[in-house]
Design a protein around this motif. Structure first.
Motif, PDB file in Angstrom:
ATOM      1  N   GLU A  44       0.845  -1.202   0.000  1.00 60.79           N
ATOM      2  CA  GLU A  44       0.000   0.000   0.000  1.00 60.79           C
ATOM      3  C   GLU A  44       0.876   1.247   0.000  1.00 60.79           C
ATOM      4  O   GLU A  44       1.766   1.406   0.833  1.00 60.79           O
ATOM      5  CB  GLU A  44      -0.922   0.007   1.221  1.00 60.79           C
ATOM      6  CG  GLU A  44      -1.852   1.193   1.297  1.00 60.79           C
ATOM      7  CD  GLU A  44      -2.900   1.233   0.173  1.00 60.79           C
ATOM      8  OE1 GLU A  44      -3.341   2.351  -0.154  1.00 60.79           O
ATOM      9  OE2 GLU A  44      -3.266   0.167  -0.351  1.00 60.79           O
ATOM     10  N   ALA A  45       0.625   2.115  -0.969  1.00 55.77           N
ATOM     11  CA  ALA A  45       1.378   3.363  -1.085  1.00 55.77           C
ATOM     12  C   ALA A  45       1.072   4.294   0.084  1.00 55.77           C
ATOM     13  O   ALA A  45      -0.024   4.266   0.651  1.00 55.77           O
ATOM     14  CB  ALA A  45       1.037   4.056  -2.403  1.00 55.77           C
ATOM     15  N   VAL A  46       2.035   5.109   0.427  1.00 63.17           N
ATOM     16  CA  VAL A  46       1.845   6.144   1.442  1.00 63.17           C
ATOM     17  C   VAL A  46       1.210   7.345   0.758  1.00 63.17           C
ATOM     18  O   VAL A  46       1.696   7.812  -0.272  1.00 63.17           O
ATOM     19  CB  VAL A  46       3.188   6.542   2.098  1.00 63.17           C
ATOM     20  CG1 VAL A  46       3.003   7.710   3.053  1.00 63.17           C
ATOM     21  CG2 VAL A  46       3.801   5.340   2.808  1.00 63.17           C
ATOM     22  N   ASN A  47       0.127   7.826   1.327  1.00 60.09           N
ATOM     23  CA  ASN A  47      -0.552   9.005   0.796  1.00 60.09           C
ATOM     24  C   ASN A  47       0.050  10.243   1.453  1.00 60.09           C
ATOM     25  O   ASN A  47      -0.191  10.511   2.629  1.00 60.09           O
ATOM     26  CB  ASN A  47      -2.051   8.914   1.071  1.00 60.09           C
ATOM     27  CG  ASN A  47      -2.830  10.067   0.472  1.00 60.09           C
ATOM     28  OD1 ASN A  47      -2.256  11.083   0.074  1.00 60.09           O
ATOM     29  ND2 ASN A  47      -4.138   9.918   0.419  1.00 60.09           N
ATOM     30  N   GLY A  48       0.823  10.985   0.692  1.00 59.77           N
ATOM     31  CA  GLY A  48       1.480  12.174   1.221  1.00 59.77           C
ATOM     32  C   GLY A  48       0.532  13.282   1.616  1.00 59.77           C
ATOM     33  O   GLY A  48       0.921  14.224   2.307  1.00 59.77           O
ATOM     34  N   ALA A  60       2.788  14.749  -2.837  1.00 57.52           N
ATOM     35  CA  ALA A  60       2.938  13.559  -3.675  1.00 57.52           C
ATOM     36  C   ALA A  60       4.383  13.056  -3.658  1.00 57.52           C
ATOM     37  O   ALA A  60       4.627  11.847  -3.569  1.00 57.52           O
ATOM     38  CB  ALA A  60       2.504  13.862  -5.103  1.00 57.52           C
ATOM     39  N   GLU A  61       5.363  13.961  -3.740  1.00 53.03           N
ATOM     40  CA  GLU A  61       6.768  13.558  -3.711  1.00 53.03           C
ATOM     41  C   GLU A  61       7.134  12.920  -2.371  1.00 53.03           C
ATOM     42  O   GLU A  61       7.869  11.934  -2.325  1.00 53.03           O
ATOM     43  CB  GLU A  61       7.673  14.760  -3.975  1.00 53.03           C
ATOM     44  CG  GLU A  61       7.599  15.265  -5.393  1.00 53.03           C
ATOM     45  CD  GLU A  61       8.284  16.604  -5.581  1.00 53.03           C
ATOM     46  OE1 GLU A  61       8.886  16.792  -6.657  1.00 53.03           O
ATOM     47  OE2 GLU A  61       8.222  17.466  -4.681  1.00 53.03           O
ATOM     48  N   ILE A  62       6.597  13.468  -1.308  1.00 51.77           N
ATOM     49  CA  ILE A  62       6.853  12.903   0.016  1.00 51.77           C
ATOM     50  C   ILE A  62       6.236  11.501   0.105  1.00 51.77           C
ATOM     51  O   ILE A  62       6.860  10.563   0.597  1.00 51.77           O
ATOM     52  CB  ILE A  62       6.316  13.830   1.122  1.00 51.77           C
ATOM     53  CG1 ILE A  62       7.134  15.130   1.143  1.00 51.77           C
ATOM     54  CG2 ILE A  62       6.332  13.144   2.488  1.00 51.77           C
ATOM     55  CD1 ILE A  62       6.553  16.232   1.994  1.00 51.77           C
ATOM     56  N   GLY A  63       5.014  11.345  -0.408  1.00 50.57           N
ATOM     57  CA  GLY A  63       4.362  10.037  -0.400  1.00 50.57           C
ATOM     58  C   GLY A  63       5.120   9.002  -1.215  1.00 50.57           C
ATOM     59  O   GLY A  63       5.274   7.855  -0.790  1.00 50.57           O
ATOM     60  N   VAL A  64       5.629   9.397  -2.377  1.00 53.80           N
ATOM     61  CA  VAL A  64       6.394   8.477  -3.217  1.00 53.80           C
ATOM     62  C   VAL A  64       7.651   8.032  -2.485  1.00 53.80           C
ATOM     63  O   VAL A  64       7.969   6.841  -2.424  1.00 53.80           O
ATOM     64  CB  VAL A  64       6.738   9.124  -4.580  1.00 53.80           C
ATOM     65  CG1 VAL A  64       7.780   8.310  -5.327  1.00 53.80           C
ATOM     66  CG2 VAL A  64       5.484   9.282  -5.424  1.00 53.80           C
ATOM     67  N   PHE A  65       8.385   8.986  -1.925  1.00 54.71           N
ATOM     68  CA  PHE A  65       9.609   8.624  -1.217  1.00 54.71           C
ATOM     69  C   PHE A  65       9.302   7.702  -0.041  1.00 54.71           C
ATOM     70  O   PHE A  65       9.966   6.686   0.155  1.00 54.71           O
ATOM     71  CB  PHE A  65      10.354   9.859  -0.719  1.00 54.71           C
ATOM     72  CG  PHE A  65      11.591   9.497   0.054  1.00 54.71           C
ATOM     73  CD1 PHE A  65      12.756   9.138  -0.609  1.00 54.71           C
ATOM     74  CD2 PHE A  65      11.576   9.468   1.442  1.00 54.71           C
ATOM     75  CE1 PHE A  65      13.888   8.766   0.104  1.00 54.71           C
ATOM     76  CE2 PHE A  65      12.702   9.096   2.160  1.00 54.71           C
ATOM     77  CZ  PHE A  65      13.867   8.744   1.489  1.00 54.71           C
ATOM     78  N   GLN A  66       8.281   8.036   0.733  1.00 56.24           N
ATOM     79  CA  GLN A  66       7.939   7.211   1.892  1.00 56.24           C
ATOM     80  C   GLN A  66       7.451   5.825   1.479  1.00 56.24           C
ATOM     81  O   GLN A  66       7.672   4.847   2.191  1.00 56.24           O
ATOM     82  CB  GLN A  66       6.904   7.922   2.768  1.00 56.24           C
ATOM     83  CG  GLN A  66       7.442   9.130   3.503  1.00 56.24           C
ATOM     84  CD  GLN A  66       8.576   8.766   4.445  1.00 56.24           C
ATOM     85  OE1 GLN A  66       8.593   7.734   5.096  1.00 56.24           O
ATOM     86  NE2 GLN A  66       9.572   9.645   4.519  1.00 56.24           N
ATOM     87  N   SER A  67       6.804   5.714   0.323  1.00 55.47           N
ATOM     88  CA  SER A  67       6.376   4.408  -0.181  1.00 55.47           C
ATOM     89  C   SER A  67       7.583   3.542  -0.509  1.00 55.47           C
ATOM     90  O   SER A  67       7.624   2.353  -0.174  1.00 55.47           O
ATOM     91  CB  SER A  67       5.498   4.574  -1.426  1.00 55.47           C
ATOM     92  OG  SER A  67       4.307   5.260  -1.110  1.00 55.47           O
TER      93      SER A  67
END
Length: 110
Positions: A32-36, A64-71
């Protein structure tokens, strides 16, 4: 080899591709992706102003960039916790070319 597919379950348009990736990638599972944009999912994450290095990064990070990195970080943590030497991490919009995948797997096996 294990594969981790980053997917936000609310993204219904990408579900058919995720189903294909589960078939095309070796030992694949969905993460599950992280929702930034969700404060609960990014609580405690600190960002920097972008001036740590020269030249300074000219734009603030977007949610969105934060969510992608955290994912991706979540996947890296899974790899470490599982004791895997490596794994393939894929976004849910990846298109797999069978000949290229065969070639890539052969390179990894060497």
């Amino acid at each position: 080899m294990n594969s981790l597919i980053i997917h936000m379950s609310s993204s219904t348009a990408r579900r058919p591709n995720v189903a294909r990736l589960l078939q095309d990638l070796p030992d694949a599972q969905v993460v599950e992706a992280v929702n930034g944009r969700d404060p609960a999912q990014v609580a405690g994450i600190k960002t920097h102003a972008g001036n740590l290095h020269s030249p300074a990064y000219p734009f603030p990070l977007t949610p969105a960039e934060i969510g992608v990195f955290q994912s991706h970080r979540k996947c890296w943590r899974m790899i470490v916790d599982q004791g895997w030497d490596y794994a393939m991490i894929a976004e849910d919009d990846l298109a797999v070319s069978s000949p290229e995948m065969t070639r890539a797997r052969a390179m990894i096996a060497d």
